[in-house]
Design a protein around this motif. Structure first.
Motif, PDB file in Angstrom:
ATOM      1  N   LYS A 187       0.773  -1.263   0.043  1.00 54.57           N
ATOM      2  CA  LYS A 187       0.066   0.057  -0.047  1.00 54.57           C
ATOM      3  C   LYS A 187       0.906   1.186  -0.150  1.00 54.57           C
ATOM      4  CE  LYS A 187      -0.581   0.453   5.149  1.00 54.57           C
ATOM      5  NZ  LYS A 187      -1.482   0.500   6.002  1.00 54.57           N
ATOM      6  N   GLU A 188       0.226   2.514  -0.348  1.00 57.14           N
ATOM      7  CA  GLU A 188       1.146   3.654  -0.692  1.00 57.14           C
ATOM      8  C   GLU A 188       0.493   4.636   0.091  1.00 57.14           C
ATOM      9  OE1 GLU A 188       1.979   4.665  -4.691  1.00 57.14           O
ATOM     10  OE2 GLU A 188       2.460   2.777  -5.119  1.00 57.14           O
ATOM     11  N   VAL A 189       1.124   5.614   0.546  1.00 53.71           N
ATOM     12  CA  VAL A 189       0.386   6.903   1.399  1.00 53.71           C
ATOM     13  C   VAL A 189       0.249   7.920  -0.019  1.00 53.71           C
ATOM     14  CG1 VAL A 189       0.668   8.780   2.909  1.00 53.71           C
ATOM     15  CG2 VAL A 189       1.406   6.324   3.311  1.00 53.71           C
ATOM     16  N   LEU A 190      -0.857   8.783   0.045  1.00 54.30           N
ATOM     17  CA  LEU A 190      -1.074   9.561  -1.194  1.00 54.30           C
ATOM     18  C   LEU A 190      -1.136  10.808  -0.599  1.00 54.30           C
ATOM     19  CD1 LEU A 190      -3.820   7.812  -3.322  1.00 54.30           C
ATOM     20  CD2 LEU A 190      -1.362   7.287  -3.368  1.00 54.30           C
ATOM     21  N   GLY A 191      -0.869  10.875   0.711  1.00 54.03           N
ATOM     22  CA  GLY A 191      -1.108  12.307   1.214  1.00 54.03           C
ATOM     23  C   GLY A 191      -1.829  12.336   2.468  1.00 54.03           C
ATOM     24  N   TYR A 192      -1.668  13.409   3.398  1.00 53.03           N
ATOM     25  CA  TYR A 192      -2.386  13.510   4.414  1.00 53.03           C
ATOM     26  C   TYR A 192      -2.610  14.993   4.836  1.00 53.03           C
ATOM     27  CZ  TYR A 192       1.945  14.833   6.836  1.00 53.03           C
ATOM     28  OH  TYR A 192       3.106  15.701   7.056  1.00 53.03           O
ATOM     29  N   ILE A 193      -3.341  15.335   5.938  1.00 52.90           N
ATOM     30  CA  ILE A 193      -3.825  16.517   6.536  1.00 52.90           C
ATOM     31  C   ILE A 193      -4.075  16.437   7.813  1.00 52.90           C
ATOM     32  CG2 ILE A 193      -4.909  17.758   4.343  1.00 52.90           C
ATOM     33  CD1 ILE A 193      -7.442  17.192   5.405  1.00 52.90           C
ATOM     34  N   ASP A 194      -3.713  17.423   8.528  1.00 49.40           N
ATOM     35  CA  ASP A 194      -4.110  17.633   9.981  1.00 49.40           C
ATOM     36  C   ASP A 194      -4.821  18.807  10.182  1.00 49.40           C
ATOM     37  OD1 ASP A 194      -2.540  15.144  11.439  1.00 49.40           O
ATOM     38  OD2 ASP A 194      -0.638  16.401  10.829  1.00 49.40           O
ATOM     39  N   ILE A 195      -6.067  18.722  10.670  1.00 53.73           N
ATOM     40  CA  ILE A 195      -6.966  19.861  11.043  1.00 53.73           C
ATOM     41  C   ILE A 195      -7.421  20.299  12.325  1.00 53.73           C
ATOM     42  CG2 ILE A 195      -9.382  20.773  10.549  1.00 53.73           C
ATOM     43  CD1 ILE A 195      -9.601  18.537   8.222  1.00 53.73           C
ATOM     44  N   ASN A 196      -7.011  21.505  12.726  1.00 54.60           N
ATOM     45  CA  ASN A 196      -7.395  21.902  14.126  1.00 54.60           C
ATOM     46  C   ASN A 196      -8.825  22.152  14.208  1.00 54.60           C
ATOM     47  OD1 ASN A 196      -7.430  23.694  16.252  1.00 54.60           O
ATOM     48  ND2 ASN A 196      -5.428  24.509  16.091  1.00 54.60           N
ATOM     49  N   LEU A 197      -9.198  21.676  15.127  1.00 57.70           N
ATOM     50  CA  LEU A 197     -10.709  21.656  15.651  1.00 57.70           C
ATOM     51  C   LEU A 197     -11.207  22.945  16.395  1.00 57.70           C
ATOM     52  CD1 LEU A 197     -11.285  17.820  16.540  1.00 57.70           C
ATOM     53  CD2 LEU A 197     -11.356  18.825  14.494  1.00 57.70           C
ATOM     54  N   ALA A 198     -10.433  23.840  16.742  1.00 56.48           N
ATOM     55  CA  ALA A 198     -10.991  24.893  17.399  1.00 56.48           C
ATOM     56  C   ALA A 198     -11.957  25.688  16.560  1.00 56.48           C
ATOM     57  CB  ALA A 198      -9.835  25.879  17.576  1.00 56.48           C
ATOM     58  N   ASP A 199     -11.733  25.745  15.307  1.00 55.10           N
ATOM     59  CA  ASP A 199     -12.825  26.334  14.300  1.00 55.10           C
ATOM     60  C   ASP A 199     -13.934  25.520  14.004  1.00 55.10           C
ATOM     61  OD1 ASP A 199     -10.838  28.509  13.651  1.00 55.10           O
ATOM     62  OD2 ASP A 199     -10.147  27.703  12.149  1.00 55.10           O
ATOM     63  N   VAL A 200     -13.998  24.379  14.322  1.00 49.13           N
ATOM     64  CA  VAL A 200     -15.349  23.696  14.187  1.00 49.13           C
ATOM     65  C   VAL A 200     -15.927  23.787  15.613  1.00 49.13           C
ATOM     66  CG1 VAL A 200     -16.312  21.273  13.836  1.00 49.13           C
ATOM     67  CG2 VAL A 200     -13.923  21.891  12.980  1.00 49.13           C
ATOM     68  N   VAL A 201     -15.443  23.981  16.629  1.00 44.45           N
ATOM     69  CA  VAL A 201     -15.975  23.989  17.837  1.00 44.45           C
ATOM     70  C   VAL A 201     -16.874  25.386  17.711  1.00 44.45           C
ATOM     71  CG1 VAL A 201     -16.108  24.138  20.447  1.00 44.45           C
ATOM     72  CG2 VAL A 201     -14.742  22.418  19.125  1.00 44.45           C
ATOM     73  N   SER A 202     -16.070  26.453  17.565  1.00 43.88           N
ATOM     74  CA  SER A 202     -16.586  27.668  17.488  1.00 43.88           C
ATOM     75  C   SER A 202     -17.646  28.121  16.226  1.00 43.88           C
ATOM     76  CB  SER A 202     -15.613  28.987  17.405  1.00 43.88           C
ATOM     77  OG  SER A 202     -14.840  28.694  16.032  1.00 43.88           O
ATOM     78  N   ASN A 203     -17.576  27.429  15.302  1.00 45.80           N
ATOM     79  CA  ASN A 203     -18.502  27.531  13.863  1.00 45.80           C
ATOM     80  C   ASN A 203     -19.432  26.616  13.813  1.00 45.80           C
ATOM     81  OD1 ASN A 203     -16.836  29.969  13.321  1.00 45.80           O
ATOM     82  ND2 ASN A 203     -15.553  28.933  12.010  1.00 45.80           N
ATOM     83  N   LYS A 204     -19.362  25.643  14.612  1.00 49.14           N
ATOM     84  CA  LYS A 204     -20.327  24.471  14.457  1.00 49.14           C
ATOM     85  C   LYS A 204     -20.267  23.438  13.291  1.00 49.14           C
ATOM     86  CE  LYS A 204     -22.092  25.567  18.415  1.00 49.14           C
ATOM     87  NZ  LYS A 204     -21.564  25.069  19.555  1.00 49.14           N
ATOM     88  N   ARG A 205     -19.707  24.061  12.074  1.00 48.90           N
ATOM     89  CA  ARG A 205     -19.458  23.356  11.012  1.00 48.90           C
ATOM     90  C   ARG A 205     -18.636  24.087   9.839  1.00 48.90           C
ATOM     91  NH1 ARG A 205     -21.955  23.895   5.899  1.00 48.90           N
ATOM     92  NH2 ARG A 205     -22.205  22.038   4.747  1.00 48.90           N
ATOM     93  N   ILE A 206     -17.749  23.371   9.291  1.00 52.38           N
ATOM     94  CA  ILE A 206     -16.921  23.691   8.071  1.00 52.38           C
ATOM     95  C   ILE A 206     -16.949  22.525   7.197  1.00 52.38           C
ATOM     96  CG2 ILE A 206     -15.327  25.225   9.755  1.00 52.38           C
ATOM     97  CD1 ILE A 206     -13.340  22.994   9.574  1.00 52.38           C
ATOM     98  N   ASN A 207     -16.841  23.101   5.990  1.00 50.17           N
ATOM     99  CA  ASN A 207     -16.806  22.312   4.836  1.00 50.17           C
ATOM    100  C   ASN A 207     -15.975  22.670   3.706  1.00 50.17           C
ATOM    101  OD1 ASN A 207     -17.253  20.380   2.845  1.00 50.17           O
ATOM    102  ND2 ASN A 207     -19.562  20.673   2.623  1.00 50.17           N
ATOM    103  N   GLU A 208     -14.715  22.138   3.858  1.00 49.85           N
ATOM    104  CA  GLU A 208     -13.689  22.766   2.685  1.00 49.85           C
ATOM    105  C   GLU A 208     -13.004  21.705   2.296  1.00 49.85           C
ATOM    106  OE1 GLU A 208     -11.081  25.320   5.071  1.00 49.85           O
ATOM    107  OE2 GLU A 208     -12.728  26.821   6.014  1.00 49.85           O
ATOM    108  N   LYS A 209     -12.135  22.424   1.280  1.00 50.94           N
ATOM    109  CA  LYS A 209     -11.386  21.448   0.368  1.00 50.94           C
ATOM    110  C   LYS A 209     -10.091  21.794   0.846  1.00 50.94           C
ATOM    111  CE  LYS A 209     -14.046  20.305  -3.440  1.00 50.94           C
ATOM    112  NZ  LYS A 209     -14.057  20.137  -4.946  1.00 50.94           N
ATOM    113  N   TYR A 210      -8.954  20.737   1.179  1.00 52.71           N
ATOM    114  CA  TYR A 210      -7.782  20.893   1.794  1.00 52.71           C
ATOM    115  C   TYR A 210      -6.594  20.499   0.676  1.00 52.71           C
ATOM    116  CZ  TYR A 210     -10.261  21.554   5.946  1.00 52.71           C
ATOM    117  OH  TYR A 210     -10.773  22.049   7.221  1.00 52.71           O
ATOM    118  N   HIS A 211      -5.499  21.091   0.574  1.00 54.77           N
ATOM    119  CA  HIS A 211      -4.424  20.314  -0.287  1.00 54.77           C
ATOM    120  C   HIS A 211      -3.584  19.348   0.634  1.00 54.77           C
ATOM    121  CE1 HIS A 211      -4.723  23.089  -3.818  1.00 54.77           C
ATOM    122  NE2 HIS A 211      -5.094  23.945  -3.122  1.00 54.77           N
ATOM    123  N   LEU A 212      -3.458  18.242  -0.097  1.00 59.68           N
ATOM    124  CA  LEU A 212      -3.075  16.983   0.757  1.00 59.68           C
ATOM    125  C   LEU A 212      -1.240  17.420   0.883  1.00 59.68           C
ATOM    126  CD1 LEU A 212      -4.618  14.099  -0.864  1.00 59.68           C
ATOM    127  CD2 LEU A 212      -4.979  14.964   1.672  1.00 59.68           C
TER     128      LEU A 212
END
Length: 538
Positions: A497-522
């Motif tokens: 198996k191969e790793v095609l990319g990864y991301i780490d997302i800080n959850l502080a914005d999710v808690v304050s805004n209740k919802r985020i829906n975004e595209k991230y560059h891997l």
């Protein structure tokens, strides 16, 4: 007798000279004049600001005035960019001066006034400091101390009454304090609509003016007269609160808000022409609105099919139905290399009747150039169903939101008080590429818990729509969630198996805004992107 008198006179002169030196040295050493005092030596810290300015007239403004910041970085930037800025400024100067020249040539019956050469030289201006004002308005105000000793080559040719006169400006010096205002600030690049320039005081301008090869400024009295005239005229035009307004973009378009939704159902395509030498093509469709910087919407890939059926629906946010158009492009998916374009077409939104579904059968073209003879070649057809739904007043979504409603459900019963439910929805990814295989799936890791999406075989643009839930005793304000895209190795083969990319997302914005829906560059991926929706339900 004459000989003896000469000898005695010589010795008398020598004795008198020696005695005078001894007496003078004695008086210099042991007697001092009463009106001469020893100088008072004080450290610099004991001098006031005015004394220091007299002693060091070239102290930078950021040292003398704490409101001004040091801007060495800006001077280095100007030094590097000056060859390009020189050309851009000269071009703008020609455009600004053109209507002024035309007006005055008619007024004074001059045949023409043209720039023979126009360059500001190789020496850029330097800024001695910058002050930034903070206001409650959507604007950015800066004041800079400008000093510029330039070596320009500005030659103007004036033709009038059958004569031709050449005027050259040399050895230019400008000291000024301009105020630059960027307003209004807008959410579209370059993030401001206008540049306003004012002068906070009369500028100092010094230059040489050559007329017919002679320096006109050497004429007595003319130098001071020209300097005062320039200061007065420039002050009348640009001394604050008067401004030079340079438009950058149309503010009405910058603040443009969504006015409706375009519903597109990609039904099918027919009679497509194969791109592969061996076998059939693997078509998919891209949808995009013109003047929209969001990524294109994509259908799934239909394998080895020249008459594919999709019946896939998409929603696109419309900002200007009078100028925007729907771009439809059909591609042939390739495992390796660039995807081949099979054809395209556009649908102007102004041709659609609001709230009325319309089924369109479009011929696929190479491009939208009506004079291109290659558009006469048949490339197949695509069938769409499109509906433009304008918003009622007050129903428009906020800028940057996704097509969905954005409502966040409540957490289920049994959720701890003070805690909540973290919902992770892995929507899709684009432009994934493995070294040996591309069978992508996503691994989600949060607080040691691991979840996985289903894996999709041989797909660079997978769509999952898989949802995962994590119960939290308290809001994950200081937590991060890790998402890793991997490619599952085929059952038969030597590659793992191969790793095609990864991301780490800080959850502080999710808690304050209740919802985020975004595209991230891997991370660790050349072009890969992933769309993740996060919800915090309490």
């Amino acid at each position: 007798m004459g000989f003896f008198s000469s000898v005695l006179g010589f010795f008398g002169f020598g004795v008198g000279l020696f005695a005078g030196i001894v007496i003078g040295y004695f008086l210099f050493i042991y007697f001092q004049p009463t009106d001469v005092k020893d100088p008072t030596i004080r450290p610099l810290v004991e001098h006031d600001s005015k004394s220091l300015e007299r002693m060091f007239p070239e102290i930078p403004l950021w040292v003398k005035n704490p409101d001004f910041d040091r801007v060495d970085w800006l001077n280095k930037f100007l030094e590097t960019m000056w060859p390009y800025l020189d050309k851009a400024i000269c071009k703008m100067a020609k455009e600004i001066s053109k209507p002024i020249i035309e007006e005055n040539t008619k007024k004074y019956k001059i045949d023409s006034v043209e720039f023979e050469t126009l360059t500001l030289g190789s020496l850029p201006p330097t800024f001695q400091g910058m002050k930034v004002y903070h206001t409650d308005e959507k604007e950015l105000i800066m004041e800079l101390l400008l000093k510029w000793a330039a070596n320009p080559n500005i030659t103007v040719v004036v033709k009038a009454y059958g004569l031709k006169v050449t005027v050259q400006v040399v050895d230019l010096q400008v000291f000024a304090i301009p105020r630059i205002t960027l307003k209004p600030l807008v959410p579209n690049f370059p993030c401001f609509a206008n540049i306003l320039v004012s002068l906070m005081e009369k500028p100092h301008v010094d230059f040489g003016l050559k007329l017919l090869g002679a320096d006109v400024m050497a004429v007595p009295g003319l130098y001071r007269f020209v300097q005062e005239t320039i200061k007065t005229q420039v002050a009348n035009m640009y001394l604050w609160p008067r401004t030079l307004d340079v438009p950058v973009m149309d503010p009405s378009k910058a603040f443009q808000k969504p006015v409706g939704i375009l519903l597109v159902n990609v039904v099918r395509a027919q009679k497509l022409k194969k791109k592969d030498l061996m076998g059939k093509s693997d078509p998919y469709v891209k949808l995009k609105l013109t003047e929209d910087k969001l990524p294109s919407k994509k259908t799934t890939v239909k394998r080895s099919n020249l008459n594919p059926e999709w019946n896939e629906e998409f929603k696109l946010v419309v900002k200007d139905p009078q100028s925007q158009a729907l771009e439809i492009s059909v591609y042939d998916w390739e495992q390796v290399g660039k995807h081949d374009k099979m054809g395209m077409n556009v649908v102007p939104l102004k041709d659609l009747t609001p709230d009325e579904p319309k089924i369109l059968t479009l011929e696929l073209l190479k491009n939208m150039d009506p004079n291109d003879v290659q558009n006469e070649k048949s490339r197949g057809q695509i069938i769409l169903e499109v509906t433009y739904k304008p918003f009622d007043e007050g129903d428009a979504p906020k800028e940057g939101t996704d097509d969905d409603s954005g409502a966040v459900e409540k957490a289920p019963e049994g959720t701890p008080s003070g805690g909540g439910l973290l919902v992770v929805i892995v929507h899709e990814a684009q432009d994934l590429e493995g070294k040996h295989h591309t069978n992508p799936y996503v691994r989600v890791i949060f607080r040691g818990e691991e979840r996985k999406t289903r894996h999709i075989k041989k797909n660079r643009d997978p769509r999952w729509g898989d949802e995962f839930q994590f119960m939290c005793e308290e809001p994950p304000t200081n937590d991060r969630i890790h998402l890793e895209v991997l490619s599952k190795a085929p059952s038969i083969g030597i590659h793992s198996k191969e790793v095609l990319g990864y991301i780490d997302i800080n959850l502080a914005d999710v808690v304050s805004n209740k919802r985020i829906n975004e595209k991230y560059h891997l991370i660790d991926s050349k072009n890969g992107r992933i769309q993740i929706e996060l919800q915090w339900r309490t």
